[in-house]
Design an enzyme around this catalytic site. Structure first.
Site, short mmCIF file in Angstrom:
data_model
loop_
_atom_site.label_atom_id
_atom_site.label_comp_id
_atom_site.label_asym_id
_atom_site.label_seq_id
_atom_site.Cartn_x
_atom_site.Cartn_y
_atom_site.Cartn_z
N ASN A 192 -57.28 30.29 23.50
CA ASN A 192 -56.84 30.70 24.84
C ASN A 192 -57.74 30.27 25.98
OD1 ASN A 192 -54.66 32.13 23.64
ND2 ASN A 192 -56.09 33.76 23.09
N ASN A 208 -60.44 33.34 13.23
CA ASN A 208 -59.88 33.74 14.51
C ASN A 208 -58.35 33.73 14.42
OD1 ASN A 208 -59.73 34.26 17.35
ND2 ASN A 208 -61.59 33.08 17.67
#
Length: 347
Positions: free
Chosen positions: A184, A249
């Protein structure tokens, strides 16, 4: 009761707004005399069989709360009353930043997952460090500091951001996690490539060795790496001699989702967490441990919602586990339920 009554009620509201409401409620309620003691009685297990020692740190149990839940170290003492053996704050950056535009956190209820594109929204490393210094709970709580770079910092200057975070947090955390794997922050995952990552970790280790007592540094990696990239990660970790890896992640993959494709497409970009990540996260853990011959510890995270999920990660080679999305879907007793089973298991 949580899954039948509380969760459906919470899910009627925006995901990010309800996160702040619940954590604020937790902080207020545990400030009432006696409630903190009651919470520990309800949600924690103290069993010497659960203790783990890793990179010189003793963890009271192997179940931690992953980074992302408490970005600014606002609720660590309250969350510790819910049975976690360690809590990872962050991701923090050197300078405060607001993150990506809202909405940026979405539920995939059919998948027991989330999509987020938060974008490292946080108040900065100094603010987190100041909060940790002011803790007065007296609890012996292991805290990790997950560090990243600011969105506007070009990759060629990323090292400076990580060094600032490292020095700002050094006296207030027990270990560090270098986050180069969030999907992100534009361009961040490019730092996982062999050359820049080797340089970044080596410099952090050089700074670390100059401290009177060095702190463990871990690397958090993406689940979307190929086997050859994972081989590079193994080489980098063994060469730089950092303490270990956190795997994994969130994923950019949308494969296998039960949520209808139109809904997923409408949500747009972001990392998927929760149950859809479970299998791939375990595959990465197993590959790292087998290919490295268990040369370094791995902390497993991704899709853990039950004790069996945690056991799967541990049996694949993980030394500790972390939860995040499963904690949201399963409720405040999740760490206790996992620990209750782990205390009886030989892994």
């Amino acid at each position: 009761m949580y899954k039948r009554v509380v969760l459906p009620l919470l899910f009627r509201f925006d995901a990010e707004q309800i996160h702040h409401f619940v954590t604020s409620f937790l902080k207020i309620s545990l400030a009432i005399p006696g409630f903190r003691w009651l919470s520990r009685q309800l949600f924690t297990i103290d069993d010497p069989r659960l203790k783990r020692t890793l990179f010189g740190i003793e963890f009271k149990n192997p179940v931690g709360l992953a980074a992302g839940f408490d970005k600014n170290a606002e609720w660590v003492d309250e969350l510790a009353c819910l049975g976690f053996g360690f809590i990872e704050i962050g991701t923090v950056t050197p300078r405060p930043q607001s993150g990506n535009d809202r909405p940026r956190l979405f539920r995939l209820k059919a998948d027991k997952g989330l999509i987020n594109r938060m974008g490292f929204n946080n108040e900065g490393a100094k603010a987190a460090a100041n909060r940790l210094r002011k803790r007065n709970s007296g609890q012996q709580l292991i805290i990790g500091g997950n560090i990243g770079k600011n969105k506007l910092t070009p990759n060629e200057n990323a090292l400076d951001d990580y060094l600032i975070c490292f020095h700002d947090l050094f006296d207030t955390v027990d270990y560090f996690v270098v986050n180069v794997s969030s999907p992100n922050t534009p361009g961040l995952r490019a730092l996982q490539e062999k050359e820049p990552l080797m340089a970044l970790l080596q410099r952090l280790q050089d700074e670390n060795r100059q401290k009177p007592v060095a702190k463990p540094i871990l690397l958090k990696i993406a689940p979307d790496l190929t086997d050859s990239q994972l081989d590079d990660i193994i080489e980098i970790v063994t060469t730089t001699r950092i303490a270990g890896i956190i795997a994994t992640n969130t994923t950019i993959s949308r494969d296998g989702l039960q949520t209808d494709s139109q809904t997923v497409e409408k949500i747009g970009m972001g990392g998927v967490s929760g149950a859809p990540l479970r299998q791939r996260s375990t595959e990465v853990i197993r590959y790292l441990c087998q290919q490295s011959n268990h040369a370094f510890p791995v902390i497993g995270v991704g899709g853990i919602a039950t004790a069996e999920d945690a056991l799967e990660k541990l049996r694949a080679g993980a030394s500790l586990v972390q939860v995040y999305t499963g904690f949201i879907y399963e409720g405040p007793a999740l760490a206790k339920r996992i620990c209750k089973v782990l205390a009886e298991e030989v892994v």
